[in-house]
Design a protein around this motif. Sequence first.
Motif, short mmCIF file in Angstrom:
data_model
loop_
_atom_site.label_atom_id
_atom_site.label_comp_id
_atom_site.label_asym_id
_atom_site.label_seq_id
_atom_site.Cartn_x
_atom_site.Cartn_y
_atom_site.Cartn_z
N TYR A 1 0.81 -1.22 0.00
CA TYR A 1 0.00 0.00 0.00
C TYR A 1 0.84 1.27 0.00
O TYR A 1 0.42 2.29 -0.56
CB TYR A 1 -0.94 -0.02 1.21
N GLN B 1 -8.06 2.75 -0.55
CA GLN B 1 -8.57 2.93 0.81
C GLN B 1 -9.40 1.71 1.24
O GLN B 1 -9.28 1.23 2.37
CB GLN B 1 -9.40 4.19 0.90
N ALA C 1 -7.05 -1.26 2.01
CA ALA C 1 -6.38 -1.12 3.31
C ALA C 1 -7.39 -1.26 4.45
O ALA C 1 -7.09 -1.88 5.49
CB ALA C 1 -5.68 0.24 3.39
N LEU C 2 -8.58 -0.69 4.27
CA LEU C 2 -9.61 -0.80 5.31
C LEU C 2 -10.07 -2.24 5.47
O LEU C 2 -10.35 -2.70 6.59
CB LEU C 2 -10.79 0.10 4.95
N MET D 1 -7.56 -3.95 7.50
CA MET D 1 -7.68 -3.56 8.89
C MET D 1 -8.91 -4.22 9.54
O MET D 1 -8.86 -4.62 10.71
CB MET D 1 -7.78 -2.04 9.01
N GLN E 1 -0.76 1.12 8.65
CA GLN E 1 -0.78 1.23 7.19
C GLN E 1 -2.06 1.92 6.71
O GLN E 1 -2.03 2.81 5.85
CB GLN E 1 -0.66 -0.17 6.58
N CYS E 2 -3.17 1.52 7.28
CA CYS E 2 -4.44 2.14 6.92
C CYS E 2 -4.47 3.61 7.34
O CYS E 2 -4.98 4.47 6.61
CB CYS E 2 -5.59 1.38 7.57
N ASN F 1 -4.94 6.80 4.73
CA ASN F 1 -6.01 7.79 4.90
C ASN F 1 -5.46 9.19 5.14
O ASN F 1 -6.08 10.19 4.72
CB ASN F 1 -6.92 7.37 6.06
N PHE G 1 -11.48 8.34 8.90
CA PHE G 1 -10.98 7.03 9.34
C PHE G 1 -10.94 6.95 10.87
O PHE G 1 -11.28 5.91 11.46
CB PHE G 1 -9.59 6.79 8.76
#
Length: 427
Positions: free
Chosen positions: A176, A214, A217-218, A221, A290-291, A295, A304
């Motif tokens: 990412y 996004q 990555a979300l 998470m 990372q997330c 963001n 976020f």
Amino acid sequence: MADSIQQQLQQLVLLSDSVEAGPSGGGGGGGSGGPGESGGPGASTVEEAMEQLGPLIHSVYRTNKQKLFRQQVELFAQRKDAEIMKLCGNYHQEFVQSVAQLLKVRQNTSELQEKVVGLNAELQQSGKALYEKKAELLSLRREHRNIQRASEAVRAGLHVVHMVARFDEQVATKEYHGAIKTVGDLREATAGVRRHAFGRLLEASLPKMEAKLQAAALSDMKDWLFGLKKTTRDIGRGLAERMGRRQVQWRERDASVRERYFVSSAVQFVLDEEFDQDGPIAVDMMPLYQCLYINERLGRRAEFRRSFSEDRSDQLSLILAAPVQFAIGHLDALEGMLHDVIGFFAVEHTILSSAPDFCTKADVDALWDSGTAKLTDVIARNIQSIRADPDVSAALHALLTTFTYVMEENAYDVRKLRELMLAVFGT
């Protein structure tokens, strides 16, 4: 008589010749006038000739010699014609040669004109061919320029396409950080191809690419949060077991002091630090960081942060909503719930320590107060069952004591828990 008339006519002719020759003849004075000018030598000679002509004509008419006078005049004229013919004969050959040369010059001029006309036609033809070649050269130059521009556009487009492909590959392989950098490079690269429909389409798709990154990555998470449920229980169990070993050490070291159970766990930890061989329990926070990074780069940090806070609050609510029973042999569910709470707030403590600008202490304290209130409510609803069975009461007291020490060690306010234990167990 005829000779006399002839002589007189001859004199008149001579006078006339002198009049004609006067201006260009002798003397050559630059200031002398022409024969017609008043007072000049030509004027006096003409007057003399006219004066002599008058008496002559008068004498002819007086003597009735008009016929003879005409004859003499004709003879005089014939003689002058003969002189003229002779003069013309002398210059005739030169005149003919001059005319012949003139005709030749005229012919040469005509030929030269024809050559000029032909040369002009040739020049026009050559100029037309040159114009066509020039027009063809300009057309080729335009085509070459268009080809160069098209090649540059194709190269730029290929570069952009390769970046898009690399972005998809990076998202698929969960790289990412590289993917967010690729999005930034794509945003800069689209400036060079914006004039093409492809560039405008790509520019319009950038928000979708960001949303895709996004979402990926979300999603990771979310998976991490889901997997964290088991991890937090293991963390909580490990911390509880560690605190249980310390409690054993405390009892063995000074079993005579009962109040030792309620000495601050932070003080006990300092006292027992030299005997503690367990290292800190590590939690892989990479998916969260990372997330958070992605963001932040996309300018969606606040969104976020709010979403993450809501997810964590929901997760804590699910932990505390688990069914429990307060009976001997059925306290495992309660113990598991307490371990989940310990692990949950241990993770919160780690997030607060490593990312204080993302998660504030006030947020964590508010979440802890909410969890404490819910746990207190669970115990309060079952207070009769707890007090009715001494074994249940003792087991619950031990669990809550360990729980309180662990949470105090992690810098959480346990005063309400102490008050709860005092109210339930009297100690």
